[in-house]
Design an enzyme around this catalytic site. Structure first.
Site, PDB file in Angstrom:
ATOM      1  N   ASN A  91       0.828  -1.210   0.000  1.00  0.00           N
ATOM      2  CA  ASN A  91       0.000   0.000   0.000  1.00  0.00           C
ATOM      3  C   ASN A  91       0.861   1.258   0.000  1.00  0.00           C
ATOM      4  OD1 ASN A  91      -2.077  -1.835   0.204  1.00  0.00           O
ATOM      5  ND2 ASN A  91      -2.367  -1.536   2.418  1.00  0.00           N
ATOM      6  N   HIS A 108       5.928  -0.556  -2.708  1.00  0.00           N
ATOM      7  CA  HIS A 108       5.408   0.115  -3.910  1.00  0.00           C
ATOM      8  C   HIS A 108       5.426   1.619  -3.764  1.00  0.00           C
ATOM      9  CE1 HIS A 108       3.059  -3.762  -5.141  1.00  0.00           C
ATOM     10  NE2 HIS A 108       4.346  -3.851  -5.370  1.00  0.00           N
ATOM     11  N   CYS A 119      16.904  14.113 -10.875  1.00  0.00           N
ATOM     12  CA  CYS A 119      17.967  13.439 -10.098  1.00  0.00           C
ATOM     13  C   CYS A 119      17.467  12.216  -9.342  1.00  0.00           C
ATOM     14  CB  CYS A 119      18.597  14.439  -9.124  1.00  0.00           C
ATOM     15  SG  CYS A 119      17.517  14.887  -7.744  1.00  0.00           S
ATOM     16  N   CYS A 135      13.598  21.110  -7.822  1.00  0.00           N
ATOM     17  CA  CYS A 135      13.878  20.025  -6.872  1.00  0.00           C
ATOM     18  C   CYS A 135      14.747  20.567  -5.726  1.00  0.00           C
ATOM     19  CB  CYS A 135      14.636  18.915  -7.606  1.00  0.00           C
ATOM     20  SG  CYS A 135      15.369  17.686  -6.504  1.00  0.00           S
ATOM     21  N   CYS A 138      18.477  18.903  -6.369  1.00  0.00           N
ATOM     22  CA  CYS A 138      19.355  19.266  -7.502  1.00  0.00           C
ATOM     23  C   CYS A 138      19.045  20.636  -8.065  1.00  0.00           C
ATOM     24  CB  CYS A 138      19.223  18.207  -8.610  1.00  0.00           C
ATOM     25  SG  CYS A 138      17.625  18.242  -9.475  1.00  0.00           S
ATOM     26  N   GLY A 175      -5.023  -9.050   3.416  1.00  0.00           N
ATOM     27  CA  GLY A 175      -5.715  -8.122   2.524  1.00  0.00           C
ATOM     28  C   GLY A 175      -5.067  -7.942   1.167  1.00  0.00           C
ATOM     29  N   SER A 177      -4.692  -9.713  -2.878  1.00  0.00           N
ATOM     30  CA  SER A 177      -5.282 -10.684  -3.813  1.00  0.00           C
ATOM     31  C   SER A 177      -4.246 -11.667  -4.340  1.00  0.00           C
ATOM     32  CB  SER A 177      -5.916  -9.945  -5.000  1.00  0.00           C
ATOM     33  OG  SER A 177      -4.909  -9.177  -5.667  1.00  0.00           O
ATOM     34  N   ASN A 201      -7.721 -12.740   4.903  1.00  0.00           N
ATOM     35  CA  ASN A 201      -8.279 -12.023   3.772  1.00  0.00           C
ATOM     36  C   ASN A 201      -9.802 -12.085   3.834  1.00  0.00           C
ATOM     37  OD1 ASN A 201      -7.272 -10.499   1.529  1.00  0.00           O
ATOM     38  ND2 ASN A 201      -8.125 -12.032   0.163  1.00  0.00           N
ATOM     39  N   ALA A 219     -10.984  -7.555   7.747  1.00  0.00           N
ATOM     40  CA  ALA A 219      -9.708  -7.418   8.469  1.00  0.00           C
ATOM     41  C   ALA A 219      -9.895  -6.822   9.860  1.00  0.00           C
ATOM     42  CB  ALA A 219      -8.751  -6.538   7.656  1.00  0.00           C
TER      43      ALA A 219
HETATM   44  C1  BV8 Z   1       8.247  -5.799 -11.338  1.00  0.00           C
HETATM   45  C2  BV8 Z   1       1.508   1.183  -6.766  1.00  0.00           C
HETATM   46  C3  BV8 Z   1      10.404  -6.448 -12.123  1.00  0.00           C
HETATM   47  C4  BV8 Z   1       0.988   2.471  -7.210  1.00  0.00           C
HETATM   48  C5  BV8 Z   1       1.030  -0.925  -7.863  1.00  0.00           C
HETATM   49  C6  BV8 Z   1       2.852 -11.711 -15.807  1.00  0.00           C
HETATM   50  C7  BV8 Z   1       2.881 -12.637 -14.773  1.00  0.00           C
HETATM   51  C8  BV8 Z   1       3.432 -12.326 -13.545  1.00  0.00           C
HETATM   52  C9  BV8 Z   1       3.951 -11.059 -13.302  1.00  0.00           C
HETATM   53  C10 BV8 Z   1       3.901 -10.128 -14.304  1.00  0.00           C
HETATM   54  C11 BV8 Z   1       3.349 -10.447 -15.557  1.00  0.00           C
HETATM   55  N1  BV8 Z   1       3.450  -9.341 -16.327  1.00  0.00           N
HETATM   56  C12 BV8 Z   1       4.029  -8.339 -15.622  1.00  0.00           C
HETATM   57  C13 BV8 Z   1       4.309  -8.811 -14.385  1.00  0.00           C
HETATM   58  C14 BV8 Z   1       4.964  -8.051 -13.288  1.00  0.00           C
HETATM   59  C15 BV8 Z   1       3.952  -7.112 -12.634  1.00  0.00           C
HETATM   60  C16 BV8 Z   1       2.755  -7.881 -12.137  1.00  0.00           C
HETATM   61  O1  BV8 Z   1       2.833  -8.589 -11.143  1.00  0.00           O
HETATM   62  N2  BV8 Z   1       1.633  -7.734 -12.850  1.00  0.00           N
HETATM   63  C17 BV8 Z   1       0.435  -8.438 -12.445  1.00  0.00           C
HETATM   64  C18 BV8 Z   1      -0.779  -7.502 -12.588  1.00  0.00           C
HETATM   65  C19 BV8 Z   1       0.302  -9.683 -13.326  1.00  0.00           C
HETATM   66  N3  BV8 Z   1       4.635  -6.514 -11.503  1.00  0.00           N
HETATM   67  C20 BV8 Z   1       5.342  -5.389 -11.665  1.00  0.00           C
HETATM   68  O2  BV8 Z   1       5.376  -4.731 -12.683  1.00  0.00           O
HETATM   69  C21 BV8 Z   1       6.163  -4.967 -10.458  1.00  0.00           C
HETATM   70  N4  BV8 Z   1       7.523  -4.783 -10.885  1.00  0.00           N
HETATM   71  O3  BV8 Z   1       7.818  -6.935 -11.463  1.00  0.00           O
HETATM   72  O4  BV8 Z   1       9.536  -5.408 -11.656  1.00  0.00           O
HETATM   73  C22 BV8 Z   1      11.303  -6.845 -11.007  1.00  0.00           C
HETATM   74  C23 BV8 Z   1      10.790  -7.548  -9.926  1.00  0.00           C
HETATM   75  C24 BV8 Z   1      11.653  -7.935  -8.891  1.00  0.00           C
HETATM   76  C25 BV8 Z   1      13.015  -7.620  -8.959  1.00  0.00           C
HETATM   77  C26 BV8 Z   1      13.513  -6.921 -10.060  1.00  0.00           C
HETATM   78  C27 BV8 Z   1      12.654  -6.520 -11.069  1.00  0.00           C
HETATM   79  C28 BV8 Z   1       5.650  -3.665  -9.890  1.00  0.00           C
HETATM   80  C29 BV8 Z   1       4.264  -3.895  -9.321  1.00  0.00           C
HETATM   81  C30 BV8 Z   1       3.800  -2.654  -8.562  1.00  0.00           C
HETATM   82  C31 BV8 Z   1       2.692  -1.979  -9.295  1.00  0.00           C
HETATM   83  N5  BV8 Z   1       2.176  -0.893  -8.466  1.00  0.00           N
HETATM   84  N6  BV8 Z   1       0.587   0.123  -7.169  1.00  0.00           N
HETATM   85  C32 BV8 Z   1      -0.420   2.655  -6.824  1.00  0.00           C
HETATM   86  O5  BV8 Z   1      -0.850   2.114  -5.780  1.00  0.00           O
HETATM   87  O6  BV8 Z   1      -1.093   3.374  -7.569  1.00  0.00           O
HETATM   88  S1  BV8 Z   1       0.063  -2.299  -7.956  1.00  0.00           S
HETATM   89  C33 BV8 Z   1      -1.234  -2.299  -6.888  1.00  0.00           C
HETATM   90  O7  BV8 Z   1      -1.521  -3.684  -6.683  1.00  0.00           O
HETATM   91  C34 BV8 Z   1      -1.038  -1.768  -5.495  1.00  0.00           C
HETATM   92  O8  BV8 Z   1       0.299  -1.597  -5.103  1.00  0.00           O
HETATM   93  C35 BV8 Z   1      -1.671  -2.873  -4.661  1.00  0.00           C
HETATM   94  O9  BV8 Z   1      -1.316  -2.798  -3.368  1.00  0.00           O
HETATM   95  C36 BV8 Z   1      -1.124  -4.017  -5.385  1.00  0.00           C
HETATM   96  C37 BV8 Z   1      -1.599  -5.377  -5.051  1.00  0.00           C
HETATM   97  O10 BV8 Z   1      -2.961  -5.345  -4.982  1.00  0.00           O
HETATM   98  P1  BV8 Z   1      -3.607  -5.718  -3.575  1.00  0.00           P
HETATM   99  O11 BV8 Z   1      -2.986  -4.860  -2.533  1.00  0.00           O
HETATM  100  O12 BV8 Z   1      -3.534  -7.181  -3.395  1.00  0.00           O
HETATM  101  O13 BV8 Z   1      -5.074  -5.197  -3.772  1.00  0.00           O
HETATM  102  P2  BV8 Z   1      -6.262  -5.950  -4.535  1.00  0.00           P
HETATM  103  O14 BV8 Z   1      -7.377  -4.992  -4.734  1.00  0.00           O
HETATM  104  O15 BV8 Z   1      -5.716  -6.688  -5.701  1.00  0.00           O
HETATM  105  O16 BV8 Z   1      -6.743  -7.063  -3.477  1.00  0.00           O
HETATM  106  C38 BV8 Z   1      -7.374  -6.637  -2.277  1.00  0.00           C
HETATM  107  C39 BV8 Z   1      -7.612  -7.889  -1.465  1.00  0.00           C
HETATM  108  O17 BV8 Z   1      -8.159  -7.500  -0.218  1.00  0.00           O
HETATM  109  C40 BV8 Z   1      -8.614  -8.828  -2.111  1.00  0.00           C
HETATM  110  O18 BV8 Z   1      -8.107 -10.147  -2.068  1.00  0.00           O
HETATM  111  C41 BV8 Z   1      -9.871  -8.712  -1.236  1.00  0.00           C
HETATM  112  O19 BV8 Z   1     -10.535  -9.948  -1.087  1.00  0.00           O
HETATM  113  C42 BV8 Z   1      -9.281  -8.278   0.084  1.00  0.00           C
HETATM  114  N7  BV8 Z   1     -10.187  -7.445   0.893  1.00  0.00           N
HETATM  115  C43 BV8 Z   1     -11.075  -6.520   0.455  1.00  0.00           C
HETATM  116  N8  BV8 Z   1     -11.713  -5.980   1.513  1.00  0.00           N
HETATM  117  C44 BV8 Z   1     -11.183  -6.571   2.630  1.00  0.00           C
HETATM  118  C45 BV8 Z   1     -10.213  -7.499   2.234  1.00  0.00           C
HETATM  119  N9  BV8 Z   1      -9.525  -8.267   3.108  1.00  0.00           N
HETATM  120  C46 BV8 Z   1      -9.804  -8.090   4.420  1.00  0.00           C
HETATM  121  N10 BV8 Z   1     -10.733  -7.212   4.891  1.00  0.00           N
HETATM  122  C47 BV8 Z   1     -11.426  -6.446   4.018  1.00  0.00           C
HETATM  123  N11 BV8 Z   1     -12.353  -5.586   4.506  1.00  0.00           N
END
Ligand code: BV8
Length: 228
Positions: A91, A108, A119, A135, A138, A175, A177, A201, A219
């Site tokens: 988050n 993230h 920079c 900035c 810089c 929390g 997915s 979750n 949660a």
């Molecule tokens: C990277 C930040 C390389 C900004 C975000 C194909 C296959 C596998 C991977 C990939 C692929 N193609 C591309 C990729 C890589 C990609 C990726 O994983 N894509 C996915 C979509 C397939 N990842 C990347 O690009 C990452 N970088 O891989 O770089 C690398 C890696 C390692 C080392 C060197 C190089 C960068 C990913 C970051 C993207 N930025 N956001 C912003 O927030 O605007 S993503 C975004 O998703 C948020 O950060 C968020 O936190 C994150 C994950 O989502 P969740 O937090 O899980 O939220 P979601 O809504 O999905 O789920 C909520 C859950 O809560 C649900 O399960 C629900 O049931 C539950 N819930 C709801 N209410 C409640 C609850 N639980 C409890 N109580 C409740 N009340």
């Protein structure tokens, strides 16, 4: 006992902050390819800044909930028992900190920080920083971007996260997915180390089958119950 906790948008859902992939979630209303990628920012920075300004206002209006507070209590209590809570979050909100948690690892990035396009220095976000502002580091007025990790960008603090996982006796995801990597792969990494894994979750995540145990429900109920 050293506990590694990974949180996602679901822990902030009951604080009123939208999740990404639930019905009506952020990505059902906004296209991440158009808003959370470097290409989107290069093409239309004003729209991306407006998207994050909208979310920044939402975070300001939100308050930490019982789940954030329970984790902060656990983090404060563990050292007296010779343990440590490594709190890693996907988050970009500051609700863990506002609940009293410290050393929160924002893999993230953070919505209240900006990064200089010239920079790369990171600064606390101030209003209208998005425009061509000099900035503080810089001095160049090349403009700022939100200091968050977009799709295709390398997450932050990966070495610290690997060290936290290596030292953990228990892995808990709350929390999330289990869709976004590398965070979604941490439970498998924990299993390979042979430590217990627990999912908290609202409903089974995409990686539910990898966890040893699980507790499903809101949660604000499941996290305090688990902490107590
Ligand atoms: C990277 C930040 C390389 C900004 C975000 C194909 C296959 C596998 C991977 C990939 C692929 N193609 C591309 C990729 C890589 C990609 C990726 O994983 N894509 C996915 C979509 C397939 N990842 C990347 O690009 C990452 N970088 O891989 O770089 C690398 C890696 C390692 C080392 C060197 C190089 C960068 C990913 C970051 C993207 N930025 N956001 C912003 O927030 O605007 S993503 C975004 O998703 C948020 O950060 C968020 O936190 C994150 C994950 O989502 P969740 O937090 O899980 O939220 P979601 O809504 O999905 O789920 C909520 C859950 O809560 C649900 O399960 C629900 O049931 C539950 N819930 C709801 N209410 C409640 C609850 N639980 C409890 N109580 C409740 N009340």
């Amino acid at each position: 006992m050293n506990i590694f906790v990974l949180t996602g948008a679901g822990i902030s859902a009951e604080s009123g902050l939208g999740t990404f992939r639930d019905r009506g979630g952020l990505w059902s209303r906004f296209d991440p390819a158009r808003l959370a990628t470097p290409e989107a920012f290069a093409e239309d920075p004003d729209t991306v800044h407006a998207f994050y300004n909208l979310r920044r206002r939402g975070v300001c209006d939100a308050a930490p909930n019982a789940a954030h507070r329970a984790l902060a209590r656990l983090q404060a209590a563990l050292p007296a028992r010779g343990g440590r809570l490594f709190l890693c979050t996907q988050n970009i909100d500051d609700l863990h900190e506002r609940a009293g948690a410290s050393d929160v690892v924002h893999m993230h990035g953070e919505i209240f920080r900006a990064r200089c396009l010239s920079c790369g220095a990171s600064h606390p976000w101030r209003a209208n920083l998005g425009v061509a502002t000099a900035c503080p580091a810089c001095g160049r007025a090349g403009g700022m971007r939100p200091d968050v990790v977009w799709f295709g960008e390398v997450p932050l603090h990966l070495d610290a996260i690997d060290a936290g996982l290596a030292a953990a006796d228990l892995f808990v995801a709350i929390g999330t997915s289990g869709v976004v990597y590398p965070a979604a792969g941490y439970v498998a990494q924990a299993r390979r180390r042979g430590i217990p894994t627990h999912e908290i979750n609202l409903a089974p995540s995409d990686t539910a089958h990898v966890f040893d145990t699980a507790a499903y429900g809101p949660a604000t109920e499941t996290v305090p119950a688990w902490v107590e």
